[in-house]
Design a protein around this motif. Structure first.
Motif, mmCIF file in Angstrom:
data_model
loop_
_atom_site.group_PDB
_atom_site.id
_atom_site.type_symbol
_atom_site.label_atom_id
_atom_site.label_comp_id
_atom_site.label_asym_id
_atom_site.label_seq_id
_atom_site.Cartn_x
_atom_site.Cartn_y
_atom_site.Cartn_z
ATOM 1 N N ILE A 1 0.872 -1.177 0.000
ATOM 2 C CA ILE A 1 0.000 0.000 0.000
ATOM 3 C C ILE A 1 0.906 1.222 0.000
ATOM 4 O O ILE A 1 1.551 1.547 1.011
ATOM 5 N N ASP A 2 1.004 1.931 -1.138
ATOM 6 C CA ASP A 2 1.931 3.054 -1.292
ATOM 7 C C ASP A 2 1.333 4.379 -0.841
ATOM 8 O O ASP A 2 2.058 5.353 -0.621
ATOM 9 N N ASP A 3 0.008 4.459 -0.744
ATOM 10 C CA ASP A 3 -0.640 5.726 -0.409
ATOM 11 C C ASP A 3 -0.362 6.054 1.057
ATOM 12 O O ASP A 3 -0.558 5.215 1.947
ATOM 13 N N GLU A 4 0.077 7.337 1.310
ATOM 14 C CA GLU A 4 0.374 7.764 2.674
ATOM 15 C C GLU A 4 -0.853 8.376 3.360
ATOM 16 O O GLU A 4 -0.851 8.566 4.568
ATOM 17 N N ASP A 5 -1.874 8.741 2.577
ATOM 18 C CA ASP A 5 -3.068 9.362 3.140
ATOM 19 C C ASP A 5 -3.872 8.322 3.911
ATOM 20 O O ASP A 5 -4.213 7.262 3.371
ATOM 21 N N LEU A 6 -4.190 8.604 5.178
ATOM 22 C CA LEU A 6 -4.876 7.634 6.033
ATOM 23 C C LEU A 6 -6.247 7.245 5.490
ATOM 24 O O LEU A 6 -6.570 6.048 5.435
ATOM 25 N N PRO A 7 -7.115 8.197 5.082
ATOM 26 C CA PRO A 7 -8.417 7.784 4.531
ATOM 27 C C PRO A 7 -8.281 6.865 3.321
ATOM 28 O O PRO A 7 -9.032 5.899 3.180
ATOM 29 N N HIS A 8 -7.304 7.179 2.439
ATOM 30 C CA HIS A 8 -7.131 6.338 1.275
ATOM 31 C C HIS A 8 -6.543 4.971 1.642
ATOM 32 O O HIS A 8 -6.856 3.964 1.006
ATOM 33 N N ARG A 9 -5.677 4.959 2.660
ATOM 34 C CA ARG A 9 -5.144 3.667 3.125
ATOM 35 C C ARG A 9 -6.278 2.796 3.686
ATOM 36 O O ARG A 9 -6.338 1.597 3.436
ATOM 37 N N MET A 10 -7.206 3.436 4.437
ATOM 38 C CA MET A 10 -8.348 2.677 4.968
ATOM 39 C C MET A 10 -9.249 2.208 3.821
ATOM 40 O O MET A 10 -9.745 1.075 3.830
ATOM 41 N N PHE A 11 -9.449 3.099 2.825
ATOM 42 C CA PHE A 11 -10.267 2.705 1.680
ATOM 43 C C PHE A 11 -9.663 1.524 0.945
ATOM 44 O O PHE A 11 -10.370 0.570 0.567
ATOM 45 N N ILE A 12 -8.334 1.562 0.731
ATOM 46 C CA ILE A 12 -7.678 0.469 0.011
ATOM 47 C C ILE A 12 -7.824 -0.836 0.779
ATOM 48 O O ILE A 12 -8.086 -1.907 0.209
ATOM 49 N N GLY A 13 -7.680 -0.759 2.106
ATOM 50 C CA GLY A 13 -7.831 -1.983 2.904
ATOM 51 C C GLY A 13 -9.238 -2.552 2.834
ATOM 52 O O GLY A 13 -9.438 -3.764 2.650
ATOM 53 N N ILE A 14 -10.231 -1.656 2.960
ATOM 54 C CA ILE A 14 -11.626 -2.115 2.881
ATOM 55 C C ILE A 14 -11.932 -2.645 1.489
ATOM 56 O O ILE A 14 -12.617 -3.674 1.318
ATOM 57 N N ALA A 15 -11.445 -1.955 0.445
ATOM 58 C CA ALA A 15 -11.720 -2.384 -0.925
ATOM 59 C C ALA A 15 -11.074 -3.734 -1.221
ATOM 60 O O ALA A 15 -11.678 -4.597 -1.889
ATOM 61 N N LYS A 16 -9.856 -3.943 -0.741
ATOM 62 C CA LYS A 16 -9.190 -5.231 -0.970
ATOM 63 C C LYS A 16 -9.936 -6.359 -0.240
ATOM 64 O O LYS A 16 -10.103 -7.460 -0.777
ATOM 65 N N ALA A 17 -10.372 -6.080 0.992
ATOM 66 C CA ALA A 17 -11.148 -7.102 1.726
ATOM 67 C C ALA A 17 -12.455 -7.396 1.006
ATOM 68 O O ALA A 17 -12.884 -8.561 0.891
ATOM 69 N N THR A 18 -13.099 -6.332 0.468
ATOM 70 C CA THR A 18 -14.336 -6.521 -0.284
ATOM 71 C C THR A 18 -14.080 -7.316 -1.555
ATOM 72 O O THR A 18 -14.914 -8.134 -1.972
#
Length: 504
Positions: free
Chosen positions: A67-84
């Motif tokens: 996960i290269d994005d440093e922005d916390l909201p985007h990091r949370m989004f990427i995690g949720i999207a990958k789990a989805t």
């Protein structure tokens, strides 16, 4: 205006907004296709494909932990999207399992295996989320959970025994929903449901019997249904050895030949299973169209055995461990065959001894070889016939060919339509074996009826029952059962000139 448009374009191009919109569309589509497995499968495929395009289009690889994005909201989004994404893939595979088992047209039979595969799929998806989203060591987690699983397994040993026995039964498929099975110990019923822990049976008394799967896996099972609905059964008869075994065997074959409730193909069989000084033991094997017909067929067989053995002079034996004194035959005072025939027919049970004697003296004996037509179709008979021995088949010839309606055995009557109503016979009476009948002429029956007017009602009941079996035939352009027994009795009394006596 341009600022608002730019805001809308920015929101539409935002991956978070696109993801939320896609999830909302999934929820809405699942509500619309609720209960439709195939449509749900297509919705899951569409959602998974669009989600993959969305993530890959924004340089997100769900199958990696980077996960290269440093922005916390985007990091949370990427995690949720990958789990989805992993959950969406599991939904696609699970839906394909549901669709495959429905296409197999046995969804209830494969319920246990279906649930097991779906559980494995979602467990695999959960482990993938742990590994690729949370970047945790899966091996350590599996080892830790293994210890917990052992402790839980010991605590739930009985339940797990039922569950895994259910899986084994489902894979082996010794029975299916709808089959009749018999479990060692006398439990018998129709399978109405199978689940993780037990199998539900509906027994003959319409009671629900719940049998644990572990008990079924260990017990000896008999699938009474087999490959089709046809069910085999047998009846064991013991006869005194006063007649030769060959004659007893031939009589039992005649019993099966005259039975209407058993299947003619495959043909029934008779075998002598034992012979000693007290009895000849004979086994009658036959098949019926369904398990529910077994009791009906056995009742008919027992009745026919009694009638045919009495006609052949064969005496039934007592049970091997029984000791009793046989009651004398009520007809022994009048040993003549006509008298014995009349006493065995409930129709003439109300006659006095003098009336019975007069009617028996008027009866004439007739014999017919095998295959001889006793009365052709559309002929009007002038005598009442009582079968003494052998089997008579009643068959009708129509545009569709020859159709057998029923078979008559010793003690059965025919010819009542012509004698009582002057109507033609709707079918041909043919001797299926060598047949002996005793004839009661219309004149002698009339003399008895004048002395016993109630005989008209009893004869009308007999005639109504007979024509009821021919309701699919058309006689003179109308149904054969159009006449009610009361109107039949009135017609019989009018034909014989008998007045109805009023009851004081």
């Amino acid at each position: 205006m341009e600022a608002g448009l730019d805001t809308i374009v920015h929101i539409a191009g935002d991956p978070i907004s696109q993801f939320v919109t896609l999830v909302l569309l999934l929820v809405l589509a699942r509500i619309i296709v609720q209960g439709k497995a195939t449509d749900r499968f297509l919705v899951h495929i569409g959602f998974f494909v669009l989600l993959t395009i969305l993530l890959v289009g924004h340089d997100v690889a769900p199958w990696t932990t980077v996960i290269d994005d440093e922005d916390l909201p985007h990091r949370m989004f990427i995690g949720i999207a990958k789990a989805t994404w992993w959950a969406g893939g599991a939904m696609v595979i699970a839906s394909s399992v549901r669709v495959y088992l429905i296409i197999e047209r046995k969804p209830r039979e494969g319920r246990l295996l279906q649930d097991l595969l779906v559980a494995i799929i979602y467990i695999g998806a959960a482990l993938s989320i742990i590994a690729f989203v949370f970047d945790l060591p899966v091996r350590t987690l599996i080892a830790t959970s293994g210890v917990f699983a052992i402790v839980l397994g010991l605590a739930l040993q009985s339940t797990l025994n039922d569950v895994f026995s259910g899986i084994a039964l489902n894979l082996g498929r010794p029975y299916s929903v709808g089959d009749w099975i018999e479990v060692e110990g006398g439990v018998r019923g129709q399978v109405v449901e199978t689940n993780w822990r037990s199998t539900h049976l509906l027994n003959d008394a319409n009671d629900l019997v719940i049998v644990p799967n572990s008990a079924l896996a260990k017990a000896t099972l008999t699938n009474l249904t087999g490959g089709d609905a046809i069910h085999g059964s047998k009846v064991v008869i013991r006869a005194l050895p006063s007649k030769s075994p060959a004659l007893i065997e031939e009589t039992m074959r005649t019993v099966l030949l005259s039975a209407n409730s058993i299947l003619k193909s495959p043909p029934p069989s008779v075998s002598i299973t034992a012979l000693d000084g007290s009895a000849v033991e004979v086994e009658l094997s036959f098949k019926v169209s369904s398990l529910g017909q077994t009791g009906v067929a056995k009742n008919e067989i027992f009745d026919l055995v009694y009638r045919h053995t009495k006609a052949a002079g064969i005496q039934l034996s007592l049970a091997a461990n029984a000791s009793a004194v046989m009651n004398p035959d009520p007809g022994s005072k009048h040993p003549g065959t006509p008298w014995r025939l009349l006493t065995s027919i409930p129709l003439f049970s109300t006659l006095t001894e003098d009336e019975m004697e007069a009617l028996a003296n008027s009866m004439e004996r007739l014999a017919f070889k095998k295959g001889v037509v006793i009365a052709p179709q559309d002929a009007s008979m002038t005598s009442l016939m009582i079968v003494r021995s052998g089997v008579v088949t009643i068959e009708r010839v129509s545009d569709h060919g020859r159709e057998e309606l029923t078979r008559l055995a010793p003690g059965d009557l025919f010819g009542e339509r012509g004698v009582l109503m002057g109507a033609p016979e709707p079918a041909t009476m043919r001797a299926l074996t060598f047949v002996v009948v005793y004839e009661i002429s219309k004149e002698h029956l009339a003399s008895v009826m004048h002395q016993r007017p109630s005989l008209a009602e009893e004869l009308s009941q007999l005639l109504a029952k007979r024509v009821e079996t021919e309701e699919h035939l058309k006689i003179d352009g109308r149904s054969a059962v159009e006449d009610h027994p009361v109107s039949l009795a009135a017609r019989i009394r009018h034909l014989f000139g008998v007045q109805q006596r009023s009851i004081p």
